[in-house]
Design an enzyme around this catalytic site. Structure first.
Site, PDB file in Angstrom:
ATOM      1  N   ARG A  51      82.088  61.057  94.304  1.00  0.00           N
ATOM      2  CA  ARG A  51      80.758  60.859  94.061  1.00  0.00           C
ATOM      3  C   ARG A  51      80.389  61.786  93.033  1.00  0.00           C
ATOM      4  O   ARG A  51      79.171  61.824  92.534  1.00  0.00           O
ATOM      5  CB  ARG A  51      80.101  61.465  95.246  1.00  0.00           C
ATOM      6  CG  ARG A  51      79.269  60.541  96.019  1.00  0.00           C
ATOM      7  CD  ARG A  51      78.937  61.211  97.246  1.00  0.00           C
ATOM      8  NE  ARG A  51      77.852  60.739  97.664  1.00  0.00           N
ATOM      9  CZ  ARG A  51      77.671  59.974  99.017  1.00  0.00           C
ATOM     10  NH1 ARG A  51      79.017  59.546  99.394  1.00  0.00           N
ATOM     11  NH2 ARG A  51      76.792  59.083  99.236  1.00  0.00           N
TER      12      ARG A  51
ATOM     13  N   ARG B  67      69.751  58.107 111.237  1.00  0.00           N
ATOM     14  CA  ARG B  67      70.335  59.350 110.497  1.00  0.00           C
ATOM     15  C   ARG B  67      69.079  60.512 110.155  1.00  0.00           C
ATOM     16  O   ARG B  67      68.079  60.023 109.574  1.00  0.00           O
ATOM     17  CB  ARG B  67      71.042  58.994 109.366  1.00  0.00           C
ATOM     18  CG  ARG B  67      72.538  58.569 109.857  1.00  0.00           C
ATOM     19  CD  ARG B  67      73.356  58.110 108.673  1.00  0.00           C
ATOM     20  NE  ARG B  67      73.243  58.600 107.285  1.00  0.00           N
ATOM     21  CZ  ARG B  67      73.757  58.247 106.056  1.00  0.00           C
ATOM     22  NH1 ARG B  67      74.501  57.181 106.486  1.00  0.00           N
ATOM     23  NH2 ARG B  67      73.700  58.605 105.032  1.00  0.00           N
TER      24      ARG B  67
ATOM     25  N   ARG C 106      67.832  51.229 109.421  1.00  0.00           N
ATOM     26  CA  ARG C 106      69.282  51.244 109.654  1.00  0.00           C
ATOM     27  C   ARG C 106      69.408  52.130 111.137  1.00  0.00           C
ATOM     28  O   ARG C 106      68.550  52.988 111.175  1.00  0.00           O
ATOM     29  CB  ARG C 106      69.999  52.062 108.802  1.00  0.00           C
ATOM     30  CG  ARG C 106      71.394  52.456 109.062  1.00  0.00           C
ATOM     31  CD  ARG C 106      72.459  52.947 108.363  1.00  0.00           C
ATOM     32  NE  ARG C 106      71.920  54.235 107.234  1.00  0.00           N
ATOM     33  CZ  ARG C 106      72.135  54.339 106.307  1.00  0.00           C
ATOM     34  NH1 ARG C 106      73.361  53.900 105.578  1.00  0.00           N
ATOM     35  NH2 ARG C 106      71.603  55.469 105.802  1.00  0.00           N
TER      36      ARG C 106
ATOM     37  N   ARG D 144      68.626  61.822  97.656  1.00  0.00           N
ATOM     38  CA  ARG D 144      69.807  61.195  97.440  1.00  0.00           C
ATOM     39  C   ARG D 144      70.042  60.143  96.308  1.00  0.00           C
ATOM     40  O   ARG D 144      71.012  60.057  95.739  1.00  0.00           O
ATOM     41  CB  ARG D 144      70.222  60.637  98.640  1.00  0.00           C
ATOM     42  CG  ARG D 144      70.502  61.334  99.927  1.00  0.00           C
ATOM     43  CD  ARG D 144      70.489  61.016 101.449  1.00  0.00           C
ATOM     44  NE  ARG D 144      71.235  59.877 101.573  1.00  0.00           N
ATOM     45  CZ  ARG D 144      71.080  58.866 102.404  1.00  0.00           C
ATOM     46  NH1 ARG D 144      69.873  59.108 103.445  1.00  0.00           N
ATOM     47  NH2 ARG D 144      71.740  57.869 102.585  1.00  0.00           N
TER      48      ARG D 144
ATOM     49  N   LYS E 284      77.495  49.957 101.487  1.00  0.00           N
ATOM     50  CA  LYS E 284      78.947  50.393 101.301  1.00  0.00           C
ATOM     51  C   LYS E 284      79.720  50.021 102.677  1.00  0.00           C
ATOM     52  O   LYS E 284      80.967  49.837 103.003  1.00  0.00           O
ATOM     53  CB  LYS E 284      79.098  51.809 100.761  1.00  0.00           C
ATOM     54  CG  LYS E 284      78.622  51.883  99.542  1.00  0.00           C
ATOM     55  CD  LYS E 284      78.658  53.374  98.999  1.00  0.00           C
ATOM     56  CE  LYS E 284      77.937  54.235  99.590  1.00  0.00           C
ATOM     57  NZ  LYS E 284      76.650  54.324  99.611  1.00  0.00           N
TER      58      LYS E 284
HETATM   59  P1  AP5 Z   1      74.934  50.654 104.950  1.00  0.00           P
HETATM   60  O1  AP5 Z   1      76.187  50.007 104.996  1.00  0.00           O
HETATM   61  O2  AP5 Z   1      74.755  51.587 105.828  1.00  0.00           O
HETATM   62  O3  AP5 Z   1      74.612  51.294 103.568  1.00  0.00           O
HETATM   63  P2  AP5 Z   1      75.513  52.550 102.639  1.00  0.00           P
HETATM   64  O4  AP5 Z   1      75.759  52.087 101.235  1.00  0.00           O
HETATM   65  O5  AP5 Z   1      76.788  52.878 103.503  1.00  0.00           O
HETATM   66  O6  AP5 Z   1      74.741  53.609 102.760  1.00  0.00           O
HETATM   67  P3  AP5 Z   1      74.670  55.348 103.008  1.00  0.00           P
HETATM   68  O7  AP5 Z   1      73.202  55.872 103.398  1.00  0.00           O
HETATM   69  O8  AP5 Z   1      75.516  55.496 104.240  1.00  0.00           O
HETATM   70  O9  AP5 Z   1      75.119  55.791 101.804  1.00  0.00           O
HETATM   71  P4  AP5 Z   1      75.267  57.259 101.299  1.00  0.00           P
HETATM   72  O10 AP5 Z   1      76.136  57.351 100.240  1.00  0.00           O
HETATM   73  O11 AP5 Z   1      73.664  57.818 100.943  1.00  0.00           O
HETATM   74  O12 AP5 Z   1      75.639  58.090 102.618  1.00  0.00           O
HETATM   75  P5  AP5 Z   1      77.057  58.673 103.198  1.00  0.00           P
HETATM   76  O13 AP5 Z   1      77.126  58.554 104.394  1.00  0.00           O
HETATM   77  O14 AP5 Z   1      78.248  57.942 102.268  1.00  0.00           O
HETATM   78  O15 AP5 Z   1      73.699  49.723 104.906  1.00  0.00           O
HETATM   79  C1  AP5 Z   1      72.317  50.349 105.093  1.00  0.00           C
HETATM   80  C2  AP5 Z   1      71.397  49.344 106.196  1.00  0.00           C
HETATM   81  O16 AP5 Z   1      71.322  48.038 105.395  1.00  0.00           O
HETATM   82  C3  AP5 Z   1      72.183  48.952 107.572  1.00  0.00           C
HETATM   83  O17 AP5 Z   1      70.855  49.203 108.477  1.00  0.00           O
HETATM   84  C4  AP5 Z   1      72.783  47.878 107.099  1.00  0.00           C
HETATM   85  O18 AP5 Z   1      72.718  46.955 108.555  1.00  0.00           O
HETATM   86  C5  AP5 Z   1      71.986  47.129 106.097  1.00  0.00           C
HETATM   87  N1  AP5 Z   1      72.226  45.967 105.291  1.00  0.00           N
HETATM   88  C6  AP5 Z   1      73.520  46.234 104.845  1.00  0.00           C
HETATM   89  N2  AP5 Z   1      74.063  45.073 103.895  1.00  0.00           N
HETATM   90  C7  AP5 Z   1      72.706  44.308 104.029  1.00  0.00           C
HETATM   91  C8  AP5 Z   1      72.594  43.090 103.266  1.00  0.00           C
HETATM   92  N3  AP5 Z   1      73.498  42.420 102.701  1.00  0.00           N
HETATM   93  N4  AP5 Z   1      71.463  42.596 103.707  1.00  0.00           N
HETATM   94  C9  AP5 Z   1      70.606  43.100 104.790  1.00  0.00           C
HETATM   95  N5  AP5 Z   1      70.772  44.250 105.111  1.00  0.00           N
HETATM   96  C10 AP5 Z   1      71.762  44.865 105.046  1.00  0.00           C
HETATM   97  O19 AP5 Z   1      76.923  60.131 102.697  1.00  0.00           O
HETATM   98  C11 AP5 Z   1      75.874  60.976 103.316  1.00  0.00           C
HETATM   99  C12 AP5 Z   1      75.788  62.528 102.570  1.00  0.00           C
HETATM  100  O20 AP5 Z   1      77.113  63.048 102.799  1.00  0.00           O
HETATM  101  C13 AP5 Z   1      75.669  62.290 101.183  1.00  0.00           C
HETATM  102  O21 AP5 Z   1      74.392  62.549 100.938  1.00  0.00           O
HETATM  103  C14 AP5 Z   1      76.206  63.893 100.786  1.00  0.00           C
HETATM  104  O22 AP5 Z   1      75.559  65.056 101.274  1.00  0.00           O
HETATM  105  C15 AP5 Z   1      77.269  63.920 101.908  1.00  0.00           C
HETATM  106  N6  AP5 Z   1      78.543  63.409 101.177  1.00  0.00           N
HETATM  107  C16 AP5 Z   1      79.249  62.010 101.302  1.00  0.00           C
HETATM  108  N7  AP5 Z   1      80.246  61.937 100.634  1.00  0.00           N
HETATM  109  C17 AP5 Z   1      80.189  62.910  99.720  1.00  0.00           C
HETATM  110  C18 AP5 Z   1      80.907  63.320  98.636  1.00  0.00           C
HETATM  111  N8  AP5 Z   1      82.125  62.612  98.033  1.00  0.00           N
HETATM  112  N9  AP5 Z   1      80.876  64.472  98.010  1.00  0.00           N
HETATM  113  C19 AP5 Z   1      79.863  65.325  98.371  1.00  0.00           C
HETATM  114  N10 AP5 Z   1      79.021  64.857  99.502  1.00  0.00           N
HETATM  115  C20 AP5 Z   1      79.191  63.656 100.014  1.00  0.00           C
HETATM  116 MG    MG Z   2      77.383  54.734 104.682  1.00  0.00          MG
END
Ligand code: AP5
Ligand code: MG
Length: 225
Positions: A88, A161, A127, A172, A13
């Site tokens: 979410r 992270r 990552r 998660r 994402k």
């Molecule tokens: P990356 O782009 O970083 O993936 P991502 O989908 O953004 O993964 P996240 O772990 O950030 O998602 P998440 O939803 O768990 O975390 P968030 O920060 O939103 O890519 C991952 C890796 O793959 C990278 O190394 C990249 O280089 C590689 N990659 C990407 N595309 C590729 C490809 N095509 N081929 C090869 N490699 C590739 O949330 C964190 C926490 O915050 C949650 O757990 C929760 O506690 C809280 N939170 C966030 N939003 C909310 C909400 N709305 N409500 C309540 N709690 C929330």
């Molecule tokens: Mg992310």
């Protein structure tokens, strides 16, 4: 344009959001990044969020919805926005419906990034993020920095992270299956959701996303064709 990106942890994402937002000249708003900024600054909101993020659970809705409400009220979103990681759950989705209705606006597209879980684990474990800018995302194998541990874009230090530990990632993924996946149905009913296969090269996923929103293709330099 107003776009949402939904998908499991590690689906890409953040990686796609940065490219799409630049391509479309709209704001990238990641709730995860906003929470990490609050945690870094030691605010009350950050301290509250940290407990939940550390456990792999969602931050409470009233905190998250309040934060997004405030962010979407800023003038820089008038040209559009790309929400990454919000909503979410269905409570958040209904809250966003209300926020949009209040400003007489609507979503143009909801992109549901679909990826097998075994690929997600490999992506998350490799990552590395930049301490100075959370939008600078690397992977030790798939997109390594030129100098290990240093951001190519700004020279910031790279780190892993805290919530990317294996047990937290499993939690998660469970939260994604039970609470977030149903949100896609909420938007299917509104006729705005499209599922995008998120496997393969970053550029290929970007082109699928641009196709889905009717914005053609981007070459490696990010220009349209
Ligand atoms: P990356 O782009 O970083 O993936 P991502 O989908 O953004 O993964 P996240 O772990 O950030 O998602 P998440 O939803 O768990 O975390 P968030 O920060 O939103 O890519 C991952 C890796 O793959 C990278 O190394 C990249 O280089 C590689 N990659 C990407 N595309 C590729 C490809 N095509 N081929 C090869 N490699 C590739 O949330 C964190 C926490 O915050 C949650 O757990 C929760 O506690 C809280 N939170 C966030 N939003 C909310 C909400 N709305 N409500 C309540 N709690 C929330
Ligand atoms: Mg992310």
């Amino acid at each position: 344009m107003r776009i949402l990106l939904i998908g499991p942890p590690g689906a890409g994402k953040g990686t796609q959001a940065v490219r799409l937002a630049a391509h479309l000249s709209i704001q990238h708003i990641s709730t995860g990044d906003l929470f990490r900024e609050h945690i870094g600054q030691g605010t009350d909101l950050g301290q509250n969020a940290h407990t939940h993020i550390h456990a792999g659970l969602l931050v409470p809705d009233e905190v998250t919805i309040g934060m997004i409400n405030e962010r979407l009220a800023r003038p820089d979103t008038e040209r559009g926005f790309l929400l990454d990681g919000f909503p979410r759950n269905c409570v958040q989705a209904r809250a966003l419906d209300g926020i949009l209705a209040d400003s007489d606006s609507k979503l143009d597209a909801v992109l549901d990034l679909e990826i097998p879980e075994d690929q997600v684990v490999g992506r998350i474990s490799g990552r590395r993020l930049c301490r100075q800018n959370h939008e600078h995302i690397f992977h030790v194998d798939h997109s390594p920095p030129e100098v290990a541990g240093v951001c190519d874009l700004c020279g910031g230090g790279l780190y892993q992270r805290e919530d990317d530990r294996e047990a937290t990632v499993r939690q998660r993924l469970e939260v994604y299956r039970t609470e977030t996946a149903p949100v896609v149905g909420h938007y299917r009913a509104q006729g705005v959701a499209t599922t995008i296969p998120a496997h393969g090269q970053v550029q290929d996923v970007l082109n699928r996303a641009l196709d889905a929103i009717g914005r053609g293709q981007a070459d490696a330099a990010g220009t349209s064709s």
